[in-house]
Design an enzyme around this catalytic site. Sequence first.
Site, PDB file in Angstrom:
ATOM      1  N   SER A 161       4.737 -10.876 -40.431  1.00 23.24           N
ATOM      2  CA  SER A 161       3.881 -10.217 -39.504  1.00 23.24           C
ATOM      3  C   SER A 161       2.740  -9.533 -40.382  1.00 23.24           C
ATOM      4  CB  SER A 161       4.819  -8.999 -38.973  1.00 23.24           C
ATOM      5  OG  SER A 161       5.393  -8.170 -40.529  1.00 23.24           O
ATOM      6  N   ASP A 162       2.311  -9.488 -38.958  1.00 19.61           N
ATOM      7  CA  ASP A 162       1.186  -8.089 -39.769  1.00 19.61           C
ATOM      8  C   ASP A 162       2.394  -6.826 -39.881  1.00 19.61           C
ATOM      9  OD1 ASP A 162      -1.087  -6.797 -40.474  1.00 19.61           O
ATOM     10  OD2 ASP A 162      -2.048  -7.041 -38.424  1.00 19.61           O
ATOM     11  N   TRP A 163       1.637  -6.018 -40.474  1.00 20.74           N
ATOM     12  CA  TRP A 163       1.819  -4.784 -41.189  1.00 20.74           C
ATOM     13  C   TRP A 163       3.207  -3.730 -40.007  1.00 20.74           C
ATOM     14  CZ3 TRP A 163       1.084  -7.834 -44.319  1.00 20.74           C
ATOM     15  CH2 TRP A 163       1.584  -7.862 -45.847  1.00 20.74           C
TER      16      TRP A 163
END
Length: 275
Positions: free
Chosen positions: A209-211
């Site tokens: 995932s992106d953050w």
Amino acid sequence: ARQLVDKMPIDEKISLLSGETSFSIRAIPRLGIPRVLLADGPQGVRNHAPHSTLYPCGILTAASWDRDIARRVGESIGDDARARGVGIMLGPGVNIYRSPLCGRNYEYMGEDPYLASETAVAYIRGMQSRGVMATVKHFAANNQEWSRHHASSEVDERTLNEIYFPAFRKAVEAGVGAVMNSYNPLNGVHATENAWLKGEWGFDGILMSDWTSVYSTVGAANAGLDLEMPKAVWFTPEKLKAAIETGRVSQATVDDKVARILRTYSRFGLLDREQ
């Protein structure tokens, strides 16, 4: 990788599915699994050192129309990463420009799918030749920063396949080690739980995932997300074990995620040498 998975109790398995800190994945010393460092980003190693070389931004590298330069940028950032003990770099960024107001446009490689694809492939091959995993991002249609957790990118299938996907597809064909999902929903479904996005390209690396871009446990787990970053909010032992016990997520799904992570570690030598 499967032999290691077979030796791990469920809590250890789940511990590998999220970050330990903002830019690291936890170790399991008894099995010889090291702590793996990650770093931003496409233009240089931003983490794990007080100073770092800043390379030209993505659009400038693409504007060179020079595969050799793109490869040398990847090699140099890979060398910097190795010097800092970083095993996974969070780049390149290849989203196609859709709005001039996108806050990440400087990282990306323009609005032409062929140019972005060729530049990204050279960069990835250069970086990964140094034993450092590249992460192509942000998948998909990450076109604005405003309300990025909520604003859905509405794009028809032909446009996605002909404009927005080619650079990601070429990155997968080039053997990129990881793909990062974007914050935004695509056609109303968040990218981290959008099963339609997990297509037929034969990608066998890590999907992260992106953050803070994960929004559910069951949806993300069953749609193929392997690694929640920067830490466990939805992929916690409590939430995943409850989902397994109620049959909403299978044990085989969790095992496959751990195996994908360990298999990719092995491919890049992360299980075999000090970082």
